[in-house]
Design a protein around this motif. Structure first.
Motif, PDB file in Angstrom:
ATOM      1  N   PHE A 240       0.838  -1.198   0.000  1.00  0.00           N
ATOM      2  CA  PHE A 240       0.000   0.000   0.000  1.00  0.00           C
ATOM      3  C   PHE A 240       0.875   1.250   0.000  1.00  0.00           C
ATOM      4  O   PHE A 240       0.552   2.240  -0.673  1.00  0.00           O
ATOM      5  CB  PHE A 240      -0.944   0.029   1.206  1.00  0.00           C
ATOM      6  N   SER A 241       1.972   1.228   0.744  1.00  0.00           N
ATOM      7  CA  SER A 241       2.840   2.404   0.784  1.00  0.00           C
ATOM      8  C   SER A 241       3.418   2.703  -0.600  1.00  0.00           C
ATOM      9  O   SER A 241       3.594   3.867  -0.965  1.00  0.00           O
ATOM     10  CB  SER A 241       3.968   2.207   1.799  1.00  0.00           C
TER      11      SER A 241
ATOM     12  N   ASP B  18       0.479   4.092  -2.788  1.00  0.00           N
ATOM     13  CA  ASP B  18       0.118   5.423  -2.299  1.00  0.00           C
ATOM     14  C   ASP B  18       1.162   6.452  -2.734  1.00  0.00           C
ATOM     15  O   ASP B  18       0.822   7.574  -3.131  1.00  0.00           O
ATOM     16  CB  ASP B  18       0.004   5.392  -0.780  1.00  0.00           C
TER      17      ASP B  18
ATOM     18  N   ASP C 298       0.930   9.758  -5.223  1.00  0.00           N
ATOM     19  CA  ASP C 298       1.529  11.065  -4.916  1.00  0.00           C
ATOM     20  C   ASP C 298       2.293  11.622  -6.110  1.00  0.00           C
ATOM     21  O   ASP C 298       2.225  12.828  -6.408  1.00  0.00           O
ATOM     22  CB  ASP C 298       2.480  10.941  -3.723  1.00  0.00           C
TER      23      ASP C 298
ATOM     24  N   PHE D  46      -7.490   9.020   2.260  1.00  0.00           N
ATOM     25  CA  PHE D  46      -7.412   7.952   1.264  1.00  0.00           C
ATOM     26  C   PHE D  46      -8.699   7.890   0.435  1.00  0.00           C
ATOM     27  O   PHE D  46      -8.657   7.666  -0.779  1.00  0.00           O
ATOM     28  CB  PHE D  46      -7.166   6.601   1.935  1.00  0.00           C
TER      29      PHE D  46
ATOM     30  N   ARG E 237      -8.681  10.770  -1.982  1.00  0.00           N
ATOM     31  CA  ARG E 237      -7.647  10.539  -3.000  1.00  0.00           C
ATOM     32  C   ARG E 237      -8.207   9.620  -4.085  1.00  0.00           C
ATOM     33  O   ARG E 237      -8.046   9.874  -5.281  1.00  0.00           O
ATOM     34  CB  ARG E 237      -6.398   9.934  -2.360  1.00  0.00           C
ATOM     35  N   TYR E 238      -8.867   8.543  -3.645  1.00  0.00           N
ATOM     36  CA  TYR E 238      -9.437   7.619  -4.625  1.00  0.00           C
ATOM     37  C   TYR E 238     -10.503   8.314  -5.471  1.00  0.00           C
ATOM     38  O   TYR E 238     -10.515   8.190  -6.705  1.00  0.00           O
ATOM     39  CB  TYR E 238     -10.058   6.403  -3.933  1.00  0.00           C
TER      40      TYR E 238
ATOM     41  N   PHE F 227      -5.451   0.612  -5.720  1.00  0.00           N
ATOM     42  CA  PHE F 227      -5.434   1.508  -4.558  1.00  0.00           C
ATOM     43  C   PHE F 227      -6.669   1.257  -3.694  1.00  0.00           C
ATOM     44  O   PHE F 227      -6.588   1.188  -2.462  1.00  0.00           O
ATOM     45  CB  PHE F 227      -5.401   2.959  -5.031  1.00  0.00           C
TER      46      PHE F 227
ATOM     47  N   LYS G 278      -6.484  -0.069  -0.006  1.00  0.00           N
ATOM     48  CA  LYS G 278      -6.976   0.870   1.013  1.00  0.00           C
ATOM     49  C   LYS G 278      -7.814   0.126   2.050  1.00  0.00           C
ATOM     50  O   LYS G 278      -7.667   0.327   3.267  1.00  0.00           O
ATOM     51  CB  LYS G 278      -7.809   1.974   0.362  1.00  0.00           C
TER      52      LYS G 278
ATOM     53  N   ARG H 150      -5.428  -2.086   4.022  1.00  0.00           N
ATOM     54  CA  ARG H 150      -4.535  -1.287   4.871  1.00  0.00           C
ATOM     55  C   ARG H 150      -5.276  -0.790   6.108  1.00  0.00           C
ATOM     56  O   ARG H 150      -4.762  -0.857   7.228  1.00  0.00           O
ATOM     57  CB  ARG H 150      -3.978  -0.113   4.058  1.00  0.00           C
TER      58      ARG H 150
END
Length: 277
Positions: free
Chosen positions: A64-65, A68, A72, A83, A86-87, A104, A108, A111
């Motif tokens: 996930f990192s 993500d 970015d 999150f 963002r999605y 993602f 998400k 995570r």
């Protein structure tokens, strides 16, 4: 900084026992009256692998990192957003954008469970079940271990190719995504539609073993390029294996997948530019 983080995290993961399903490229060259398998490019084997494959929560956090951080890089305007936001604000027009957003979305969910509800993730009979809720939403995911491995594999492919606009890589990514969806039995999150987004009907390339013929024998006839000596695959291997033909024509190099040829091993010459290297 973000790019360095992605590279360093990927480098570490490649030295772990995380199972990555990368296409295996077998290079082939025609010789007189025969063919010769020159080499096989497969997953690198490290002598000292860090053992993290049994720690599902750790794997989820690592991958996930990465995704993500990829978001970015592609969408710096989303820095600081939740999150969920963002999605919702990620573009989802092209197949590659859809794939990134849906990976993602899946991770998400996993995570957040890993951080806030660790006991909600259960592994049994090669299936991973995640089920938890907040005041508004019931979150659910049932995915096979293979499906999660394919998600990890596709994330690494995405970051390594920098979401290349190459049709070749995009066509392989579609196959990964199709296979991931086939390995998800239940999915529900806080984003309204309980189903993952669909891709276009664009060409799919097999992601298993691919034979790359380096000295393809071809001809140009009228408006078609014709592979005169196609690589002969046994019928029982055609479901998961395919071929790519290296072609030099008019001073340019192309890599033409057999999926782009018709039943007579022909391709409209106007489509050749799609497969330029």
């Amino acid at each position: 900084m973000i790019d360095d983080f992605i590279k360093q995290t990927v480098s570490f993961l490649e030295r772990t026992d995380t199972r990555i399903h990368a296409p295996e490229i077998r290079t082939v060259r025609y010789e007189e009256n025969t063919t010769s398998l020159l080499m096989s490019d497969s997953e690198v084997v490290y002598l000292n692998r860090a053992n993290i494959s049994d720690n599902v929560l750790l794997g989820i956090m690592f991958f996930f990192s990465i995704i993500d951080a990829k978001v970015d890089l592609l969408h710096p305007e989303l820095d600081g957003e939740s999150f969920r936001q963002r999605y919702k604000r990620m573009t989802k027009k092209s197949d590659d954008e859809i794939i990134l957003s849906q990976l993602f979305r899946i991770l998400k969910l996993l995570r957040n469970a890993s951080v806030h509800s660790k006991n909600s993730i259960v592994i049994k009979n090669n299936e991973i079940t995640c089920s938890y809720s907040n005041m508004k939403t019931n979150f659910q995911l049932i995915i096979t271990k293979l499906g999660l491995e394919l998600i990890y594999s596709l994330i690494l492919e995405l970051v390594k190719t920098t979401m290349s606009t190459s049709l070749y890589y995009s066509s392989i990514r579609r196959t990964y995504y199709d296979d991931i969806k086939a390995n998800i039995k239940v999915f529900a999150d806080d984003l309204g539609d309980s189903s993952l987004l669909e891709l276009s009907n664009g060409i799919r390339l097999k992601r298993g073993v691919r034979y790359k013929i380096t000295n393809s024998i071809f001809k140009i006839e009228k408006d078609y390029l014709i592979i005169e000596k196609p690589y002969d695959l046994p019928e029982d291997e055609k479901l998961y294996r395919s071929c790519d033909y290296e072609v030099n024509y008019n001073g340019k190099n192309y890599l033409i997948p057999s999926e782009a040829l018709d039943s007579n091993n022909k391709m409209d010459i106007s489509h050749l530019c799609l497969w330029e290297l």
